[in-house]
Scaffold this active site. Structure first.
Site, PDB file in Angstrom:
ATOM      1  N   HIS A 188       0.577  -1.649  -0.062  1.00  0.00           N
ATOM      2  CA  HIS A 188      -0.105  -0.231  -0.464  1.00  0.00           C
ATOM      3  C   HIS A 188       0.793   1.229   0.109  1.00  0.00           C
ATOM      4  O   HIS A 188       0.741   2.615   0.016  1.00  0.00           O
ATOM      5  CB  HIS A 188      -0.935   0.050   1.022  1.00  0.00           C
ATOM      6  CG  HIS A 188      -1.974  -1.394   1.241  1.00  0.00           C
ATOM      7  ND1 HIS A 188      -2.345  -1.470   2.316  1.00  0.00           N
ATOM      8  CD2 HIS A 188      -2.344  -1.957   0.167  1.00  0.00           C
ATOM      9  CE1 HIS A 188      -3.003  -2.900   1.917  1.00  0.00           C
ATOM     10  NE2 HIS A 188      -3.188  -2.698   0.080  1.00  0.00           N
ATOM     11  N   CYS A 199       9.880   9.682 -15.267  1.00  0.00           N
ATOM     12  CA  CYS A 199      10.846   8.951 -16.248  1.00  0.00           C
ATOM     13  C   CYS A 199      11.021   6.885 -16.040  1.00  0.00           C
ATOM     14  O   CYS A 199      10.465   6.404 -15.248  1.00  0.00           O
ATOM     15  CB  CYS A 199      11.931   9.174 -14.758  1.00  0.00           C
ATOM     16  SG  CYS A 199      13.323  10.231 -14.980  1.00  0.00           S
ATOM     17  N   SER A 270      -2.389  -8.319  11.472  1.00  0.00           N
ATOM     18  CA  SER A 270      -2.736  -8.048  10.117  1.00  0.00           C
ATOM     19  C   SER A 270      -4.515  -8.274  11.341  1.00  0.00           C
ATOM     20  O   SER A 270      -4.825  -9.959  11.351  1.00  0.00           O
ATOM     21  CB  SER A 270      -2.551  -8.228   9.000  1.00  0.00           C
ATOM     22  OG  SER A 270      -3.909  -7.912   7.840  1.00  0.00           O
ATOM     23  N   SER A 271      -5.654  -7.818  10.465  1.00  0.00           N
ATOM     24  CA  SER A 271      -6.753  -8.588  10.323  1.00  0.00           C
ATOM     25  C   SER A 271      -7.031  -9.691   9.278  1.00  0.00           C
ATOM     26  O   SER A 271      -7.477 -10.515   9.213  1.00  0.00           O
ATOM     27  CB  SER A 271      -8.016  -7.612  10.227  1.00  0.00           C
ATOM     28  OG  SER A 271      -7.775  -6.617   9.060  1.00  0.00           O
ATOM     29  N   ASN A 298      -2.613 -12.390  15.482  1.00  0.00           N
ATOM     30  CA  ASN A 298      -3.403 -11.084  16.052  1.00  0.00           C
ATOM     31  C   ASN A 298      -4.125 -11.957  16.987  1.00  0.00           C
ATOM     32  O   ASN A 298      -4.765 -12.941  17.158  1.00  0.00           O
ATOM     33  CB  ASN A 298      -4.263 -11.781  15.107  1.00  0.00           C
ATOM     34  CG  ASN A 298      -4.698 -10.224  14.244  1.00  0.00           C
ATOM     35  OD1 ASN A 298      -3.812  -8.931  14.122  1.00  0.00           O
ATOM     36  ND2 ASN A 298      -5.764  -9.934  14.191  1.00  0.00           N
TER      37      ASN A 298
HETATM   38 ZN   LIG Z   1      11.653  12.228 -13.758  1.00  0.00          ZN
END
Ligand SMILES: [Zn+2]
Length: 402
Positions: A188, A199, A270-271, A298
């Site tokens: 994420h 680029c 983590s869930s 958890n």
């Molecule tokens: Zn660039």
């Protein structure tokens, strides 16, 4: 019935009225049954008992709803194993870690809570709370440091006991714990990294400050330009409803390869509610007996619990402390002076100093850093409300970056 099977206007009106009446009666009945059903049985009058016995369907529906509410409530509860139980499970986990051929770790917000970092996207996550118009009170993120769990994971990787780490956290703490870039997939994004997608290959800029203060869902430009081609830089965060397409720091290629080779997956804090939606991470195309063995740490229920070889109900730092002790490995302590972010960071150019207002991650006072990354001036003052204060984020939402 009028000729041709169609109803006259009056008939249609009457039918609609009758239907409305019937619906209203049903609603009233349901309300009455529900009121009686909620009473303790001893307090129900004979007439009320009669009503209940004549409303089997409604009572069954009420029972079904109560059970569902109860199940959801239980899933939210935080459960802790007794200390001896947790120790026994940690010993079992240590044996698995020792014998695993390809161990992959999946991490979530639960490994960073000890660093006072709120979940980014979970039910109490920053974005969720902001969407509900609630303010965020949180420790200044620039003060957050890798936790015992982050440091243990980096150590396990160094000892070749862990091959890859897949994280849904955007807090950059895996990177700051010393885990090499190639060993992490930040699915994420990373709030300290901005990229130039003009680029080829994409040019990355690691910064010592949160680059997301002007960005939001579908608005990713950070307000700074690429030093090489002059195009606008964008953050790397993947919001709910977005598809992460950046090669880095998401590193999906390595995450998928690691999952396909894994014989053991260890999920920490983590869930798994979001991670479960990525079938590539769970080798779902393989027959169940050939999928990696799952170990889950958890406090709350996860949708993968029933498939786990072992579920440890405990705080990640507690479990990792037990695990490392059992493995006979010393957990390295975090040293801000050696934080890799200072080596990786690209300094701002003259004229760019005013492009952010969040307090940067700073080395301890008087620390001897390479000249290229040492801050050249006093850091700007933190915004009121600290990291992602409400006013600040709302302002960011209004500002258009493209
Ligand atoms: Zn660039």
């Amino acid at each position: 019935m009028a000729a041709g099977g169609s109803l006259s206007r009056l008939e249609r009106k009457a039918a609609a009225r009758a239907e409305l009446l019937q619906q209203e009666e049903q609603r009233d009945r349901r309300r009455q049954v529900s009121r009686i059903w909620r009473k303790p049985p001893a307090e129900r009058s004979p007439e009320e008992c009669q009503v209940l016995s004549e409303s089997d369907d409604v009572v069954r529906e009420l029972e079904r709803r109560r059970k569902r509410r109860e199940r959801l409530r239980r899933r939210q509860e935080e459960v802790c194993d007794e200390p001896e139980e947790l120790k026994r499970k940690a010993i079992e986990l240590a044996a698995v870690v020792r014998s695993a051929k390809h161990l992959v770790i999946y991490t979530g917000a639960g490994i960073s809570t000890a660093a006072s970092i709120p979940d980014y996207r979970g039910p109490n996550g920053i974005w969720t709370l902001l969407q509900k118009g609630r303010s965020i009170r949180t420790a200044d993120l620039s003060e957050a440091e890798p936790t015992l769990t982050h440091m243990s994971i980096a150590c396990l990787h160094k000892h070749n006991l862990v091959q890859h780490v897949v994280s849904q956290n955007c807090d950059g703490l895996h990177l700051r714990s010393g885990l090499p870039r190639t060993a992490i997939s930040e699915l994420h994004g990373n709030m300290y990294i901005e990229v130039c997608t003009s680029c080829t290959p994409n040019r990355e800029y690691v910064r010592v400050f949160d680059v997301t203060e002007r960005t939001a869902l579908h608005r990713h430009h950070t307000g700074r330009m690429c030093h090489k081609c002059g195009a606008q830089l964008r953050d790397t965060i993947v919001h709910f409803g977005e598809k992460g397409t950046l090669r880095q720091p998401l590193n999906w290629e390595a995450a998928t390869e690691a999952a396909s080779k894994a014989d053991v997956i260890l999920c920490l804090g983590s869930s798994l509610k979001v991670l479960k939606k990525y079938p590539r991470l769970w080798c779902m195309s393989k027959p169940p007996t050939r999928r990696p063995k799952l170990y889950i740490v958890n406090l709350q229920w996860t949708p993968k619990d029933d498939l786990a070889a072992l579920k440890l109900h405990g705080r990640c730092d507690d479990v990792m402390r037990l695990l490392m002790e059992e493995l006979g490995l010393e957990i390295p302590s975090y040293d801000r002076v050696r934080d890799p972010i200072f080596m990786l960071a690209e300094p701002l150019r003259p004229g760019e100093e005013g492009t952010h207002s969040r307090k940067p991650v700073a080395p301890p006072r008087g620390a001897d850093l390479p000249a290229a990354v040492a801050p050249r001036e006093e850091p700007p003052p933190a915004r009121p409300g600290g990291w992602l204060g409400r006013g600040c984020a709302k302002g960011a939402r209004r500002r258009k970056s493209n």
